[in-house]
Design a protein around this motif. Structure first.
Motif, short mmCIF file in Angstrom:
data_model
loop_
_atom_site.label_atom_id
_atom_site.label_comp_id
_atom_site.label_asym_id
_atom_site.label_seq_id
_atom_site.Cartn_x
_atom_site.Cartn_y
_atom_site.Cartn_z
N PRO A 56 -45.08 31.45 -7.79
CA PRO A 56 -44.26 31.17 -8.97
C PRO A 56 -43.69 29.75 -8.95
CG PRO A 56 -43.03 32.49 -7.41
CD PRO A 56 -44.40 32.33 -6.83
N ILE A 57 -43.75 29.10 -10.11
CA ILE A 57 -43.26 27.72 -10.28
C ILE A 57 -41.99 27.78 -11.12
CG2 ILE A 57 -43.82 25.42 -11.12
CD1 ILE A 57 -46.77 26.15 -10.81
N VAL A 58 -40.99 27.01 -10.72
CA VAL A 58 -39.72 26.97 -11.44
C VAL A 58 -39.44 25.54 -11.87
CG1 VAL A 58 -38.77 28.97 -10.23
CG2 VAL A 58 -38.41 26.69 -9.30
N ALA A 59 -38.57 25.42 -12.86
CA ALA A 59 -38.14 24.11 -13.37
C ALA A 59 -36.63 24.08 -13.40
CB ALA A 59 -38.71 23.86 -14.76
N CYS A 60 -36.05 22.94 -13.05
CA CYS A 60 -34.60 22.79 -13.10
C CYS A 60 -34.19 22.38 -14.52
CB CYS A 60 -34.14 21.77 -12.07
SG CYS A 60 -34.69 20.09 -12.41
N GLU A 61 -32.89 22.23 -14.70
CA GLU A 61 -32.37 21.87 -16.02
C GLU A 61 -32.60 20.41 -16.36
OE1 GLU A 61 -28.70 24.93 -16.69
OE2 GLU A 61 -28.38 23.31 -15.24
N LEU A 62 -33.12 19.64 -15.40
CA LEU A 62 -33.48 18.24 -15.67
C LEU A 62 -34.97 18.06 -15.92
CD1 LEU A 62 -31.28 16.42 -13.02
CD2 LEU A 62 -30.72 17.00 -15.38
N GLY A 63 -35.75 19.14 -15.84
CA GLY A 63 -37.18 19.08 -16.14
C GLY A 63 -38.07 18.82 -14.95
N HIS A 69 -49.78 14.52 -21.81
CA HIS A 69 -49.13 15.09 -22.98
C HIS A 69 -47.75 15.62 -22.56
CE1 HIS A 69 -53.08 14.90 -24.90
NE2 HIS A 69 -53.57 15.52 -23.85
N ARG A 70 -46.81 15.53 -23.48
CA ARG A 70 -45.44 15.96 -23.20
C ARG A 70 -45.33 17.48 -23.36
NH1 ARG A 70 -41.62 11.69 -23.98
NH2 ARG A 70 -40.17 13.07 -25.04
N PHE A 71 -44.73 18.12 -22.36
CA PHE A 71 -44.57 19.58 -22.37
C PHE A 71 -43.09 19.93 -22.25
CE2 PHE A 71 -49.03 19.82 -22.01
CZ PHE A 71 -49.41 21.13 -22.22
N CYS A 72 -42.76 21.10 -22.77
CA CYS A 72 -41.38 21.58 -22.76
C CYS A 72 -41.35 23.02 -22.25
CB CYS A 72 -40.74 21.53 -24.15
SG CYS A 72 -40.75 19.89 -24.90
N VAL A 73 -40.21 23.42 -21.71
CA VAL A 73 -39.98 24.79 -21.28
C VAL A 73 -38.72 25.31 -21.97
CG1 VAL A 73 -38.66 24.07 -19.23
CG2 VAL A 73 -39.72 26.32 -19.29
N LEU A 74 -38.76 26.58 -22.37
CA LEU A 74 -37.63 27.20 -23.03
C LEU A 74 -36.72 27.83 -21.98
CD1 LEU A 74 -39.41 28.88 -26.07
CD2 LEU A 74 -38.39 26.60 -25.93
N ASN A 80 -40.48 16.50 -16.89
CA ASN A 80 -40.83 15.18 -16.36
C ASN A 80 -40.66 14.07 -17.41
OD1 ASN A 80 -41.45 16.16 -13.77
ND2 ASN A 80 -43.54 16.68 -14.42
N GLY A 81 -39.46 14.01 -17.98
CA GLY A 81 -39.19 12.99 -18.99
C GLY A 81 -38.79 11.66 -18.37
N SER A 82 -38.49 10.72 -19.21
CA SER A 82 -38.07 9.39 -18.76
C SER A 82 -36.62 9.43 -18.28
CB SER A 82 -38.23 8.38 -19.89
OG SER A 82 -37.43 8.75 -21.00
N LYS A 83 -36.12 8.30 -17.76
CA LYS A 83 -34.76 8.24 -17.24
C LYS A 83 -33.73 8.51 -18.32
CE LYS A 83 -35.77 5.02 -13.46
NZ LYS A 83 -35.44 3.70 -12.85
N LYS A 90 -49.99 4.47 -12.39
CA LYS A 90 -49.54 5.51 -13.30
C LYS A 90 -50.25 6.84 -13.04
CE LYS A 90 -48.16 2.44 -17.07
NZ LYS A 90 -48.35 2.10 -18.50
N ASN A 91 -51.52 6.78 -12.76
CA ASN A 91 -52.25 8.02 -12.51
C ASN A 91 -51.72 8.74 -11.26
OD1 ASN A 91 -53.95 7.62 -14.72
ND2 ASN A 91 -55.37 6.36 -13.52
N ALA A 92 -51.43 7.96 -10.21
CA ALA A 92 -50.88 8.57 -8.99
C ALA A 92 -49.49 9.15 -9.24
CB ALA A 92 -50.82 7.53 -7.89
N GLU A 93 -48.69 8.48 -10.07
CA GLU A 93 -47.37 8.99 -10.39
C GLU A 93 -47.45 10.28 -11.19
OE1 GLU A 93 -43.19 7.36 -12.39
OE2 GLU A 93 -45.05 6.20 -12.55
N LEU A 94 -48.38 10.35 -12.13
CA LEU A 94 -48.55 11.58 -12.91
C LEU A 94 -49.00 12.74 -12.03
CD1 LEU A 94 -50.26 10.19 -16.15
CD2 LEU A 94 -47.90 10.95 -15.89
N VAL A 95 -49.92 12.46 -11.12
CA VAL A 95 -50.39 13.51 -10.21
C VAL A 95 -49.25 14.01 -9.33
CG1 VAL A 95 -51.90 13.97 -8.25
CG2 VAL A 95 -52.79 12.76 -10.25
#
Length: 301
Positions: A47-54, A131-136, A172-175, A26-31
């Motif tokens: 700059p870091i970007v996020a897609c619409e799937l997180g 911890h769970r994080f979100c982007v607007l 990075n949410g669940s399936k 789990k630690n390797a997967e989180l990293v």
């Protein structure tokens, strides 16, 4: 080697049982999710970007992926839903003041937990995957899910812009959570395509109305001097003033006065003025002055 000299092999040496299922650390997967780009597997850097799937990407990696039009291009599953740069959100991250970078423990003689590079600006939780994080989607600001639940507002805590519940994208949410985000993304794109069609229809209607207005005849009785050159404008104004002084009210006289130029009265001109032109008698040569051969000049008569 066995089975020689009276050795008896055991069952586990001859019969192979089922393979053990390898468990993912789990630690390797989180990293891998929170510290590396999902497209190039390189370290995340601004700059870091996020897609619409997180999922998290480096912006330059996404741009290079979109610009690559070669036939040898391999379609990555992590970026198959990204069709243009508008499909990603540039993240507005908050730096962690306790993060020392990669210069913390260079010797490796002690355990040093440097922590995460970014934190939540409201609660102060580290963005390390625990911890769970979100982007607007509207502004790109990043917060922890705990901050959005504890302080329920329609305004961003960092920049103050308004947002809706559909604008919140879980990183990075669940399936199951990724499938929910995928449905939202597909619905959003369908609405965007349907909203573009009536705009094109409105544009074609406006063009047809403009063409009809050009074809329709306007008031022909009123004549303006916008299309006339400068000299004709001056003559038009002067002729209209003269007509007003004399009391003429017909528009035909004004138009004829604007187009016709005043003829030069030869009787009023002096002899010195007339001598400038080649038509004057002083410019003509006599038979004695003219030569025997024919010359094609302006002064030969």
């Amino acid at each position: 080697m066995g089975c020689d000299g009276g050795t008896i092999p055991k069952r586990h040496e001859l019969v192979k049982g089922p393979k053990k299922v390898e468990k993912v650390d789990k630690n390797a997967e989180l990293v891998a999710r929170w510290h590396y780009c999902a497209l190039r597997q390189e370290k995340l850097c601004k700059p870091i970007v996020a897609c619409e799937l997180g999922r998290l990407y480096n912006k330059d990696a996404v741009i290079e992926y979109l610009l690559d039009k070669s036939s040898e291009k391999t379609v990555m599953e992590a970026a198959s839903h990204i069709k243009s740069i508008k499909n990603v959100i540039e993240m507005n991250l908050t730096d962690n003041p306790a993060w020392n970078g990669d210069k913390g423990n260079t010797k490796g003689d002690k355990y040093d937990d440097q922590g995460a590079r970014f934190i939540c600006p409201v609660v102060g939780l580290e963005m390390n995957g625990r911890h769970r994080f979100c982007v607007l989607r509207s502004c790109g600001c990043v917060f922890s899910e705990r901050a959005l639940k504890e302080i329920k507002t329609d305004l961003c805590h960092k920049c103050g812009s308004s947002f809706q519940e559909d604008d919140i994208i879980l990183l990075n949410g669940s399936k199951e959570e990724v499938e929910i985000l995928r449905k939202r993304m597909e619905d959003r794109r369908v609405k965007a395509k349907s909203s573009k069609k009536p705009k094109k229809c409105k544009a074609s209607e406006s063009l047809s109305q403009a063409d009809g207005a050009e074809d329709s005849p306007g008031p022909s009785d009123v004549k303006s001097d916008r299309g006339l050159p400068v000299r004709e404008k001056i003559q038009f104004v002067s002729s209209s003033k003269d007509a007003a002084d004399k009391g003429t009210s017909t528009s035909g006289k004004l138009s004829s006065a604007a187009t016709k130029r005043p003829l030069a009265n030869g009787e009023e001109k002096s002899e010195a003025y007339k001598s400038i032109f080649t038509s004057h008698t002083s410019a003509k040569r006599t038979k004695e002055q003219s030569s025997n051969w024919v010359t094609h000049t302006a002064y030969y008569f």
